[in-house]
Each structure stands twice: as structure tokens, then as C-alpha cells.
Design an enzyme around this catalytic site. Structure first.
Site, mmCIF file in Angstrom:
data_model
loop_
_atom_site.group_PDB
_atom_site.id
_atom_site.type_symbol
_atom_site.label_atom_id
_atom_site.label_comp_id
_atom_site.label_asym_id
_atom_site.label_seq_id
_atom_site.Cartn_x
_atom_site.Cartn_y
_atom_site.Cartn_z
ATOM 1 N N ASN A 40 76.654 40.757 -48.317
ATOM 2 C CA ASN A 40 75.776 40.197 -49.339
ATOM 3 C C ASN A 40 75.436 41.305 -50.349
ATOM 4 O O ASN A 40 74.859 42.334 -49.980
ATOM 5 C CB ASN A 40 74.499 39.655 -48.671
ATOM 6 C CG ASN A 40 73.545 39.046 -49.681
ATOM 7 O OD1 ASN A 40 73.312 39.609 -50.738
ATOM 8 N ND2 ASN A 40 72.984 37.907 -49.345
ATOM 9 N N HIS A 100 71.518 42.836 -53.686
ATOM 10 C CA HIS A 100 70.634 43.939 -54.059
ATOM 11 C C HIS A 100 71.304 45.000 -54.920
ATOM 12 O O HIS A 100 70.629 45.893 -55.430
ATOM 13 C CB HIS A 100 69.945 44.497 -52.817
ATOM 14 C CG HIS A 100 69.081 43.435 -52.193
ATOM 15 N ND1 HIS A 100 68.087 42.793 -52.907
ATOM 16 C CD2 HIS A 100 69.128 42.829 -50.981
ATOM 17 C CE1 HIS A 100 67.536 41.870 -52.145
ATOM 18 N NE2 HIS A 100 68.153 41.864 -50.979
ATOM 19 N N HIS A 147 73.378 35.180 -53.485
ATOM 20 C CA HIS A 147 72.369 34.115 -53.528
ATOM 21 C C HIS A 147 71.971 33.939 -54.988
ATOM 22 O O HIS A 147 71.381 34.838 -55.581
ATOM 23 C CB HIS A 147 71.172 34.546 -52.671
ATOM 24 C CG HIS A 147 70.107 33.512 -52.526
ATOM 25 N ND1 HIS A 147 69.053 33.646 -51.657
ATOM 26 C CD2 HIS A 147 69.916 32.309 -53.138
ATOM 27 C CE1 HIS A 147 68.266 32.586 -51.735
ATOM 28 N NE2 HIS A 147 68.765 31.761 -52.645
ATOM 29 N N ARG A 197 69.499 32.636 -56.996
ATOM 30 C CA ARG A 197 68.135 32.098 -56.832
ATOM 31 C C ARG A 197 67.700 31.366 -58.083
ATOM 32 O O ARG A 197 68.144 31.687 -59.189
ATOM 33 C CB ARG A 197 67.160 33.232 -56.521
ATOM 34 C CG ARG A 197 67.412 33.920 -55.200
ATOM 35 C CD ARG A 197 66.302 34.908 -54.903
ATOM 36 N NE ARG A 197 65.111 34.216 -54.470
ATOM 37 C CZ ARG A 197 64.707 34.118 -53.199
ATOM 38 N NH1 ARG A 197 65.386 34.697 -52.238
ATOM 39 N NH2 ARG A 197 63.621 33.459 -52.894
ATOM 40 N N ARG A 232 66.364 36.338 -59.909
ATOM 41 C CA ARG A 232 65.799 37.694 -59.814
ATOM 42 C C ARG A 232 66.863 38.767 -59.594
ATOM 43 O O ARG A 232 66.637 39.924 -59.844
ATOM 44 C CB ARG A 232 64.739 37.770 -58.730
ATOM 45 C CG ARG A 232 65.292 37.643 -57.325
ATOM 46 C CD ARG A 232 64.238 37.924 -56.293
ATOM 47 N NE ARG A 232 63.284 36.849 -56.188
ATOM 48 C CZ ARG A 232 62.562 36.618 -55.079
ATOM 49 N NH1 ARG A 232 62.675 37.411 -54.047
ATOM 50 N NH2 ARG A 232 61.733 35.605 -55.018
ATOM 51 N N GLU A 277 74.976 31.407 -51.418
ATOM 52 C CA GLU A 277 73.727 30.904 -50.829
ATOM 53 C C GLU A 277 72.921 30.263 -51.941
ATOM 54 O O GLU A 277 72.811 30.835 -53.033
ATOM 55 C CB GLU A 277 72.894 32.054 -50.269
ATOM 56 C CG GLU A 277 73.502 32.760 -49.103
ATOM 57 C CD GLU A 277 72.693 33.996 -48.741
ATOM 58 O OE1 GLU A 277 71.650 34.264 -49.371
ATOM 59 O OE2 GLU A 277 73.125 34.707 -47.843
ATOM 60 N N THR A 279 64.541 35.297 -48.133
ATOM 61 C CA THR A 279 64.510 33.959 -47.535
ATOM 62 C C THR A 279 63.733 33.969 -46.219
ATOM 63 O O THR A 279 64.146 34.619 -45.262
ATOM 64 C CB THR A 279 65.946 33.458 -47.298
ATOM 65 O OG1 THR A 279 66.685 33.681 -48.485
ATOM 66 C CG2 THR A 279 65.954 31.982 -46.956
ATOM 67 N N GLU A 328 74.490 28.865 -40.118
ATOM 68 C CA GLU A 328 74.190 30.294 -40.052
ATOM 69 C C GLU A 328 72.827 30.419 -39.385
ATOM 70 O O GLU A 328 71.827 29.896 -39.891
ATOM 71 C CB GLU A 328 74.178 30.907 -41.456
ATOM 72 C CG GLU A 328 73.852 32.402 -41.399
ATOM 73 C CD GLU A 328 74.064 33.122 -42.733
ATOM 74 O OE1 GLU A 328 74.915 32.700 -43.525
ATOM 75 O OE2 GLU A 328 73.350 34.115 -42.950
ATOM 76 N N HIS A 357 70.647 37.818 -41.641
ATOM 77 C CA HIS A 357 69.323 38.135 -42.188
ATOM 78 C C HIS A 357 68.661 39.249 -41.398
ATOM 79 O O HIS A 357 68.349 39.068 -40.224
ATOM 80 C CB HIS A 357 68.385 36.926 -42.254
ATOM 81 C CG HIS A 357 67.401 37.068 -43.379
ATOM 82 N ND1 HIS A 357 66.359 37.956 -43.336
ATOM 83 C CD2 HIS A 357 67.345 36.494 -44.601
ATOM 84 C CE1 HIS A 357 65.690 37.912 -44.468
ATOM 85 N NE2 HIS A 357 66.276 37.036 -45.264
HETATM 86 N N1 PXP Z 1 72.149 35.173 -44.802
HETATM 87 C C1 PXP Z 1 71.292 34.470 -45.577
HETATM 88 C C2 PXP Z 1 71.349 32.987 -45.534
HETATM 89 C C3 PXP Z 1 70.393 35.123 -46.443
HETATM 90 O O1 PXP Z 1 69.536 34.403 -47.203
HETATM 91 C C4 PXP Z 1 70.422 36.530 -46.508
HETATM 92 C C5 PXP Z 1 69.538 37.241 -47.481
HETATM 93 O O2 PXP Z 1 69.887 36.897 -48.778
HETATM 94 C C6 PXP Z 1 71.338 37.219 -45.686
HETATM 95 C C7 PXP Z 1 72.169 36.511 -44.829
HETATM 96 C C8 PXP Z 1 71.441 38.704 -45.705
HETATM 97 O O3 PXP Z 1 70.255 39.275 -45.254
HETATM 98 P P1 PXP Z 1 70.043 40.832 -45.356
HETATM 99 O O4 PXP Z 1 70.083 41.202 -46.803
HETATM 100 O O5 PXP Z 1 68.695 41.033 -44.729
HETATM 101 O O6 PXP Z 1 71.161 41.476 -44.582
#
Ligand code: PXP
Length: 237
Positions: A6, A9, A42, A44, A48, A69, A100, A150, A189
Site C-alpha cells: 500500500n 503514504h 485507497h 479516499r 487526503r 480500496e 481505516t 480481507e 492493517h
Molecule cells: N488494508 C486495508 C483495507 C487498509 O485500509 C489499509 C490501510 O489503508 C491497509 C491494508 C494497510 O494498512 P497499513 O498501512 O497499516 O499497513
């Protein structure tokens, strides 16, 4: 087991200053080089971090599948139908949240989710539901015709001691039930380099892990020495 990285960030860092760097597209190419089996973003509602242009650029350039996402909101669904990522993971979304929080209430939102899932599937998109490790939610995913879930690992990652062990048990039971129900079981997550090994030892039947924040944070650290050296080189007469 597959790793979806992901890269939200990377975009957070860019949006913080309104620059064009760091570019999620460039980060995605580096993730592919590192062995990522998929890229997750994601989009959003408040935009953001990831922007619409990132989604379309990634969709065009990636060699590995793109997992989008998103919330079940009409405007975002329309964008997903235009972008056609390989996979959409439906997540709950609250504007004030830092990230999330909690899984999608697939059971409670059955009637709102059903038409969205049908539309996405008709466009050839694989639909995944981000849910708590709760039998009711797994059964709702099956009833909704979603082939993938998931499991939300946030609580496992945040808790310590007995509470963490209890959450791990819930995750193990949910993975077993999901597998028995014929679902593809993903998880994600909050997973990081410290909490992942125990999770992997305990939880069976996992297909893909989606991990973001800890990888981006680690990349900052392992790249820092080189970044400083490159800037120092510019200071030389
Ligand atoms: N899976 C989902 C559905 C999420 O919403 C997120 C965060 O955007 C992640 C995985 C990844 O989480 P993390 O950034 O904490 O590894």
C-alpha cells in the site's frame, strides 16, 4: 503468500507540501522491483493522499495487479468503474479517522453493498470486503457473492498481552471459516516487521497481505543515508 504494498503514504508526503514528489508511480515501480505482487491504494473521499490522477496513472503503468480500496459511495464507485483496477476492496470510511478504523459491516449494509458489488463484478473487477474477523461478516461476504475478504488485523496489531492473543485466536478462526466457505482470505492493517512473524505462524490459509505504513516508514530509514549523500554531493564546489 503474496504481498500487496500500500503506497498511500508516499502520496501523504507529497500532499503535505503540494509538490510533485515523492511520486506514487515511481514508488510503485520500486515496489515491483522489490518483489511486490500487487500495489494497493485507497482513493479516499477527502483525497487526503492518493488523487484520481494517481489511480489512472498506476492503472496504466503497473505490471502487477492494482487493488483499489474505497468506500461504497456513488462518486467513488463511478471512478472505479472507469479505472477498472484488477481488484476493489470495499472499506468503511469516516472523514475524521486517522486511518481505516474497524471493518465493513457487510451484514448490516447488505442492501447497500449488493448493487455496488454487482456493478463492479459486471465490469470484471474482483471484489474484496475488508471485514472484522467475525463469522457473521464472513457469512455476509458469501451471501453478497464477494469472492475475497480481507481480515482487519488492526486490533491484533494495536493490542498487547492477553488481548492480542485473543484477537489472534479470532483471526485464526476467521481464516479457517473463510477457507471453509470457499473465500480467498487476505489480511492487513497495522502489520509491521515486528508483529508479522507471530501472525504468520498462527494464521492459516492466507492468500495476500496488504501492508503499507510500516514499509513506507522503513523505506525512509533505509534510504536516508543515500538521500543525505546525494544532497552533500550537490554542495561540493
Ligand atoms: N488494508 C486495508 C483495507 C487498509 O485500509 C489499509 C490501510 O489503508 C491497509 C491494508 C494497510 O494498512 P497499513 O498501512 O497499516 O499497513
Amino acid at each position: 503468500m503474496k504481498l500487496g504494498v500500500n503506497i498511500d503514504h508516499v502520496a501523504t508526503l507529497r500532499q503535505q507540501r503540494g509538490t510533485v514528489y515523492p511520486a506514487p508511480l515511481e514508488a510503485a515501480a520500486l515496489c515491483e522491483k522489490g518483489g511486490a505482487d500487487g500495489i494497493t491504494i485507497h482513493l479516499r473521499e477527502d483525497r487526503r493522499h492518493i488523487q484520481d490522477a494517481d489511480l489512472f496513472a498506476l492503472r496504466k503503468a503497473l505490471r502487477v495487479p492494482l487493488n483499489l480500496e474505497m468506500a461504497n459511495s456513488p462518486q467513488i464507485v463511478q471512478i472505479a468503474l472507469r479505472a477498472r483496477p484488477a481488484e476493489v476492496c470495499l472499506v468503511p470510511e469516516r472523514r475524521q479517522e486517522l486511518t481505516t478504523e474497524g471493518g465493513l459491516d457487510a451484514a448490516g449494509q447488505f442492501r447497500r453493498l449488493k448493487p455496488t458489488i454487482a456493478k463492479l463484478q459486471a465490469a470484471g473487477i474482483v471484489v474484496s470486503l475488508f471485514i472484522e474477523p467475525d463469522p457473521r461478516q464472513l457469512e455476509a461476504a458469501v451471501a453478497l457473492g464477494a469472492p475475497v475478504v480481507e481480515l482487519h488485523t488492526g486490533k491484533y496489531c494495536d493490542e498487547t498481552g492477553a488481548a492480542r492473543r485473543a484477537e489472534l485466536k479470532r483471526l485464526v478462526a476467521a481464516a479457517k471459516l473463510g477457507h471453509r466457505l470457499g473465500l480467498q482470505v487476505n489480511a492487513g492493517h497495522g502489520l509491521n516487521y515486528d508483529n508479522l512473524p507471530a501472525f504468520l505462524r498462527a494464521v492459516p490459509h492466507l492468500h495476500t497481505l496488504n501492508i503499507g505504513h510500516s514499509i513506507v516508514a522503513r523505506a525512509v530509514m533505509v534510504g536516508m543515508t543515500r538521500a543525505v549523500r546525494e544532497m552533500k554531493a550537490l554542495l561540493k564546489p
